[in-house]
Design an enzyme around this catalytic site. Structure first.
Site, PDB file in Angstrom:
ATOM      1  N   GLU A  40       0.575  -1.365  -0.293  1.00 37.75           N
ATOM      2  CA  GLU A  40      -0.150  -0.087  -0.170  1.00 37.75           C
ATOM      3  C   GLU A  40       1.106   1.086   0.411  1.00 37.75           C
ATOM      4  O   GLU A  40       2.019   1.367   0.789  1.00 37.75           O
ATOM      5  CB  GLU A  40      -1.356   0.191   1.181  1.00 37.75           C
ATOM      6  CG  GLU A  40      -2.082   0.562   0.838  1.00 37.75           C
ATOM      7  CD  GLU A  40      -3.134  -0.277  -0.073  1.00 37.75           C
ATOM      8  OE1 GLU A  40      -3.441   0.098  -1.038  1.00 37.75           O
ATOM      9  OE2 GLU A  40      -3.474  -1.448   0.318  1.00 37.75           O
ATOM     10  N   THR A  42       2.673   2.325  -2.520  1.00 34.39           N
ATOM     11  CA  THR A  42       3.847   1.826  -2.479  1.00 34.39           C
ATOM     12  C   THR A  42       3.761   2.280  -4.811  1.00 34.39           C
ATOM     13  O   THR A  42       5.136   2.008  -5.151  1.00 34.39           O
ATOM     14  CB  THR A  42       4.742   0.493  -2.239  1.00 34.39           C
ATOM     15  OG1 THR A  42       3.093  -0.579  -2.867  1.00 34.39           O
ATOM     16  CG2 THR A  42       4.400  -0.254  -0.975  1.00 34.39           C
ATOM     17  N   GLY A 127     -16.673   6.063  -2.511  1.00 33.82           N
ATOM     18  CA  GLY A 127     -16.056   6.415  -1.171  1.00 33.82           C
ATOM     19  C   GLY A 127     -15.236   5.173  -0.886  1.00 33.82           C
ATOM     20  O   GLY A 127     -14.777   5.628   0.510  1.00 33.82           O
ATOM     21  N   GLY A 129     -13.416   2.956  -0.842  1.00 33.03           N
ATOM     22  CA  GLY A 129     -11.592   2.796  -1.871  1.00 33.03           C
ATOM     23  C   GLY A 129     -11.468   1.126  -2.600  1.00 33.03           C
ATOM     24  O   GLY A 129     -10.286   0.541  -2.525  1.00 33.03           O
ATOM     25  N   LEU A 130     -12.522   1.137  -3.029  1.00 35.49           N
ATOM     26  CA  LEU A 130     -12.571   0.466  -4.030  1.00 35.49           C
ATOM     27  C   LEU A 130     -12.267   0.703  -5.217  1.00 35.49           C
ATOM     28  O   LEU A 130     -12.669  -0.222  -6.241  1.00 35.49           O
ATOM     29  CB  LEU A 130     -13.603  -0.770  -4.094  1.00 35.49           C
ATOM     30  CG  LEU A 130     -14.299  -1.801  -2.649  1.00 35.49           C
ATOM     31  CD1 LEU A 130     -14.719  -2.353  -2.751  1.00 35.49           C
ATOM     32  CD2 LEU A 130     -12.812  -2.172  -2.460  1.00 35.49           C
ATOM     33  N   SER A 132     -13.888   3.163  -7.211  1.00 38.98           N
ATOM     34  CA  SER A 132     -15.147   3.257  -8.032  1.00 38.98           C
ATOM     35  C   SER A 132     -14.347   4.100  -9.508  1.00 38.98           C
ATOM     36  O   SER A 132     -15.131   4.541 -10.239  1.00 38.98           O
ATOM     37  CB  SER A 132     -16.090   3.835  -7.780  1.00 38.98           C
ATOM     38  OG  SER A 132     -15.028   4.814  -6.578  1.00 38.98           O
ATOM     39  N   ASP A 177      -4.157   1.223  -9.443  1.00 43.01           N
ATOM     40  CA  ASP A 177      -6.333   1.510  -9.524  1.00 43.01           C
ATOM     41  C   ASP A 177      -6.618   0.593 -10.740  1.00 43.01           C
ATOM     42  O   ASP A 177      -6.927  -0.182 -11.247  1.00 43.01           O
ATOM     43  CB  ASP A 177      -6.969   3.144  -8.879  1.00 43.01           C
ATOM     44  CG  ASP A 177      -6.316   3.175  -7.696  1.00 43.01           C
ATOM     45  OD1 ASP A 177      -5.651   1.715  -7.167  1.00 43.01           O
ATOM     46  OD2 ASP A 177      -6.140   3.940  -6.588  1.00 43.01           O
ATOM     47  N   TYR A 227      -3.220  12.976   0.748  1.00 42.64           N
ATOM     48  CA  TYR A 227      -2.684  11.452   0.007  1.00 42.64           C
ATOM     49  C   TYR A 227      -1.333  12.505  -1.020  1.00 42.64           C
ATOM     50  O   TYR A 227      -0.083  11.716  -0.986  1.00 42.64           O
ATOM     51  CB  TYR A 227      -3.565  10.807  -0.938  1.00 42.64           C
ATOM     52  CG  TYR A 227      -3.163  10.406  -2.560  1.00 42.64           C
ATOM     53  CD1 TYR A 227      -3.162   8.959  -1.548  1.00 42.64           C
ATOM     54  CD2 TYR A 227      -1.857  10.721  -3.187  1.00 42.64           C
ATOM     55  CE1 TYR A 227      -2.882   7.718  -2.585  1.00 42.64           C
ATOM     56  CE2 TYR A 227      -2.180   9.702  -4.211  1.00 42.64           C
ATOM     57  CZ  TYR A 227      -2.488   7.922  -3.763  1.00 42.64           C
ATOM     58  OH  TYR A 227      -1.703   6.960  -4.473  1.00 42.64           O
TER      59      TYR A 227
HETATM   60  C1  GLA Z   1      -5.423   5.130  -4.164  1.00 39.63           C
HETATM   61  C2  GLA Z   1      -4.046   5.240  -5.400  1.00 39.63           C
HETATM   62  C3  GLA Z   1      -3.466   4.605  -5.581  1.00 39.63           C
HETATM   63  C4  GLA Z   1      -2.035   4.138  -4.218  1.00 39.63           C
HETATM   64  C5  GLA Z   1      -3.192   3.359  -3.033  1.00 39.63           C
HETATM   65  C6  GLA Z   1      -2.844   3.768  -1.801  1.00 39.63           C
HETATM   66  O1  GLA Z   1      -6.243   4.106  -4.126  1.00 39.63           O
HETATM   67  O2  GLA Z   1      -5.167   5.362  -6.342  1.00 39.63           O
HETATM   68  O3  GLA Z   1      -2.625   4.620  -6.901  1.00 39.63           O
HETATM   69  O4  GLA Z   1      -0.964   5.061  -4.220  1.00 39.63           O
HETATM   70  O5  GLA Z   1      -3.945   5.101  -2.785  1.00 39.63           O
HETATM   71  O6  GLA Z   1      -1.962   1.509  -2.211  1.00 39.63           O
END
Ligand code: GLA
Length: 389
Positions: A40, A42, A127, A129-130, A132, A177, A227
């Site tokens: 994560e 990374t 929202g 974290g998947l 979308s 993602d 972020y």
């Molecule tokens: C979000 C970002 C990804 C990644 C993750 C953390 O999902 O879009 O690029 O950095 O956070 O691993």
């Protein structure tokens, strides 16, 4: 709900497209959300990630227009947005921007487009974290590539969608993602080297276990600004380390000893330590999976959570509580917060026949301690972006 397996849902979107635009769509694209097993934060540090596409997806139906206008319809929000190819700017509604960002990058890259109409729906919780948004970007580019016969390969589409997110949405996200959504394969995780973009499909043999997501339902407003801050902190760390070790390109190349010897700021030091430890965890975790040692892999998931909580500081009290509740359960092999952080889901590996009892206990505890409902998603690893026939 399993979109890709349900023909009637595709018919629904085609029907709703027709109701809205008074014509049939020329094609419908399915693009999945993603999980990430380990690795994560990374991706933007040139490290490795281990994501997989899941059975929750965006559906995107599209048809060509004879003019240069873009007409978008969100079925789930019952909202429409129209603009012209020649005046691409933020819509003020957010959801259209993921499509407009893609169009903008296609234009910049010199691809010839015409106007189009598109209807969008999906069952990826927003929202949580998947990803979308990445799924929507991948759906849009895949559909336009097909519709206008642009001839763009999947990897190039992944890169363009990442640019769309960076430039149009303003989130300096890494490539994970979009890569997972576009390149996913049923039953496999993807071990991706985010520097070379070499990747390897990793069979996920979870005999008797399932990947279960615990959605905290916390959708933290700080997520995108924090972020971008984490990215800057990593960059500061690299600059510090380079003063002593000029050969270093990125945190990928760094050892813990180098950090100890060159980074003095305690916050930056924590961020760098986490990234270097996480890289090692991922590489060793892949070996665990190859050896069928799920227990060792699960232990690393908990260690990742600890790192994200204490060193990288992107967790929140709800996610920490859920991770602690998971640790109490003998039939959970491993669990951790997943994705960018500050809310969203815990990913866990749970014994299949214990899922019901465990999630009941955790939901009750979450409700009583945080006064929040927990949502539970039992995932299946599914195919990447594709055309629904
Ligand atoms: C979000 C970002 C990804 C990644 C993750 C953390 O999902 O879009 O690029 O950095 O956070 O691993």
């Amino acid at each position: 709900m399993e979109i890709s397996a349900k023909k009637n849902e595709v018919n629904d979107i085609q029907h709703l497209f027709h109701n809205h635009f008074s014509e049939n769509p020329q094609l419908t694209v399915i693009s999945p959300g993603r999980i990430n097993l380990i690795g994560e934060h990374t991706d933007y540090n040139d490290g490795f990630v281990l994501p997989a596409a899941i059975n929750k997806a965006i559906q995107f139906s599209v048809s060509k227009r004879n003019d240069s206008s873009i007409h978008l319809f969100s079925i789930d929000k019952n909202e429409s947005f129209s603009t012209s190819l020649d005046s691409l700017h933020a819509s003020g509604l957010l959801w259209p921007d993921y499509v407009l960002g893609v169009v903008s990058e296609l234009k910049k890259a010199g691809y010839l487009l015409h106007g189009f109409s598109a209807a969008i729906t999906g069952n990826i919780p927003i929202g949580a974290g998947l990803s979308s948004s990445a799924a929507l970007e991948c759906a849009a580019i895949f559909a336009l590539n097909e519709l206008f016969q642009l001839g763009i390969g999947r990897l190039e589409m992944v890169k363009l969608t990442q640019k769309a997110e960076n430039n149009f949405i303003g989130l300096q996200c890494g490539i994970m993602d979009m890569f997972a959504s576009m390149m996913g394969k049923e039953g496999y995780a993807i071990k991706l080297d985010c520097r070379s973009l070499d990747y390897e499909y990793f069979p996920l043999k979870l005999d008797g276990y399932k990947i279960v997501l615990l959605d905290s339902q916390v959708n933290h407003s700080l997520a995108s600004s924090e972020y971008n801050t984490r990215r800057q902190e990593c960059e500061k760390g690299i600059k510090e380390i380079q003063k002593k070790y000029p050969e270093i390109i990125n945190l990928r190349d760094v050892t813990i000893e180098m950090i100890e010897k060159s980074v003095s700021d305690p916050v930056i030091k924590k961020r760098c330590l986490y990234i270097v430890q996480e890289k090692e965890r991922l590489l060793n975790g892949c070996k665990d999976l190859q050896n069928g040692d799920l227990a060792a892999f699960g232990k690393k998931m908990y260690e990742t959570h600890d790192g994200l909580q204490h060193l990288y500081e992107v967790s929140c009290k709800e996610l920490d509580l859920l991770a602690d509740e998971c640790r109490k359960e003998k039939d959970i092999i491993g669990a951790r917060m997943m994705g960018g952080g500050f809310g969203g889901c815990i990913i866990s590996i749970m014994k299949e026949d214990a899922i019901e009892a465990i999630t009941k206990r955790i939901s009750e505890s979450y409700q009583s301690k945080m006064n929040k409902d927990l949502k539970v998603y039992i995932t299946r690893i599914d195919a990447g972006t594709h055309i629904e026939k």
